[in-house]
Write an enzyme that holds these catalytic residues in place. Structure first.
Site, short mmCIF file in Angstrom:
data_model
loop_
_atom_site.label_atom_id
_atom_site.label_comp_id
_atom_site.label_asym_id
_atom_site.label_seq_id
_atom_site.Cartn_x
_atom_site.Cartn_y
_atom_site.Cartn_z
N CYS A 190 0.84 -1.20 0.00
CA CYS A 190 0.00 0.00 0.00
C CYS A 190 0.88 1.26 0.00
O CYS A 190 1.54 1.54 -1.00
CB CYS A 190 -0.98 -0.04 1.16
SG CYS A 190 -2.38 1.09 0.96
N GLU A 204 -0.97 -8.64 5.05
CA GLU A 204 -0.89 -8.78 6.51
C GLU A 204 -2.28 -8.75 7.15
O GLU A 204 -2.42 -9.14 8.32
CB GLU A 204 0.00 -7.67 7.11
CG GLU A 204 -0.64 -6.31 7.27
CD GLU A 204 -0.73 -5.50 5.98
OE1 GLU A 204 -1.17 -4.32 6.05
OE2 GLU A 204 -0.38 -6.03 4.91
N HIS A 235 -3.45 -5.65 0.99
CA HIS A 235 -2.78 -5.87 2.27
C HIS A 235 -2.70 -7.36 2.63
O HIS A 235 -3.66 -7.91 3.20
CB HIS A 235 -3.53 -5.15 3.39
CG HIS A 235 -3.37 -3.67 3.38
ND1 HIS A 235 -2.42 -3.02 4.13
CD2 HIS A 235 -4.06 -2.71 2.72
CE1 HIS A 235 -2.51 -1.71 3.93
NE2 HIS A 235 -3.49 -1.49 3.07
#
Length: 232
Positions: A84, A203, A201
């Protein structure tokens, strides 16, 4: 140790450390003014709004002195992953080609998207099949990938496109493109397969929980185990 580099305005650094630790890695937040620790063998440029996205998203963070250290580690084959805002920093600093700019509809996009794996022969994608469809969340206002036609042709010819936005069946369509990215591109490689940036994302997709978007992010983060030999 995987260094998760924190800039003023980063807000996904703790998420990245937690996700990596849950997968068995040793990870540590590193303030950009402190430089990389001597035992760094992986680097994450996390999401957020470094320096409030002034000028352009990632433009000011890309001028931090730590980026020279990161480029040196990257040259030696240390895995570098930009997510990002980290993808924006990566492109602004020249780690990867192209640029990320304001979404086509000029609004912040926060949703789950589908991605098609375009190159399964990289550290970040070896745990997926070629053409597999995975799901990750996005949260960005400046995620539209742009690149010249000439450089896009080079990306395609050299198989440097990592992911493309697609529908659940793997069809790359305008309707599946959340931000107007050129060629539906969601992630690209740098000059080395160990360097990658992407807007979604991973994560935030590592736990089998209703709070997260599945576990497809695990395969990407395990790219830190697929590293090549570091050149000393």
């Amino acid at each position: 140790m995987i260094a998760v580099v924190q800039f003023g305005g980063s807000n996904c650094d703790r998420d990245a450390v937690q996700a990596l630790e849950q997968l068995g890695y040793t990870a540590e937040r590193v303030w950009h003014e402190d430089g990389l620790p001597a035992d760094t063998d992986g680097i994450v440029l996390p999401g957020g709004f470094s320096y409030g996205d002034y000028l352009r998203a990632g433009a000011m963070a890309a001028q931090s002195p730590i980026m020279a250290d990161i480029r040196e580690h990257e040259r030696r084959g240390v895995p570098v992953l930009g997510v990002c805002n980290g993808a924006q920093i990566g492109s602004e600093s020249g780690l990867t080609p192209g640029a990320f700019t304001t979404n086509e509809r000029a609004r912040f996009q926060c949703e789950h998207v589908h991605l098609r794996v375009e190159n399964a022969e990289t550290p970040w994608t070896r745990r997926f099949e070629q053409g597999a469809v995975i799901s990750l969340p996005i949260a960005h206002g400046e995620g539209r990938f742009e690149i010249t036609e000439e450089r896009l042709a080079t990306l395609r010819a050299n198989d440097r496109v990592l992911f493309r936005y697609c529908d659940p069946n793997g069809n790359v369509t305008d309707g599946a493109n959340p931000n107007g990215s050129t060629d539906n591109i969601a992630g690209v490689l740098g000059d080395r397969d160990t360097t990658a940036v992407l807007m979604p994302h991973p994560e935030r997709a590592t736990l089998p929980s209703r709070r997260q978007a599945g576990t497809d992010g695990q395969g990407i983060l395990h790219g830190f185990s697929e590293r090549t030999t570091v050149i000393e």
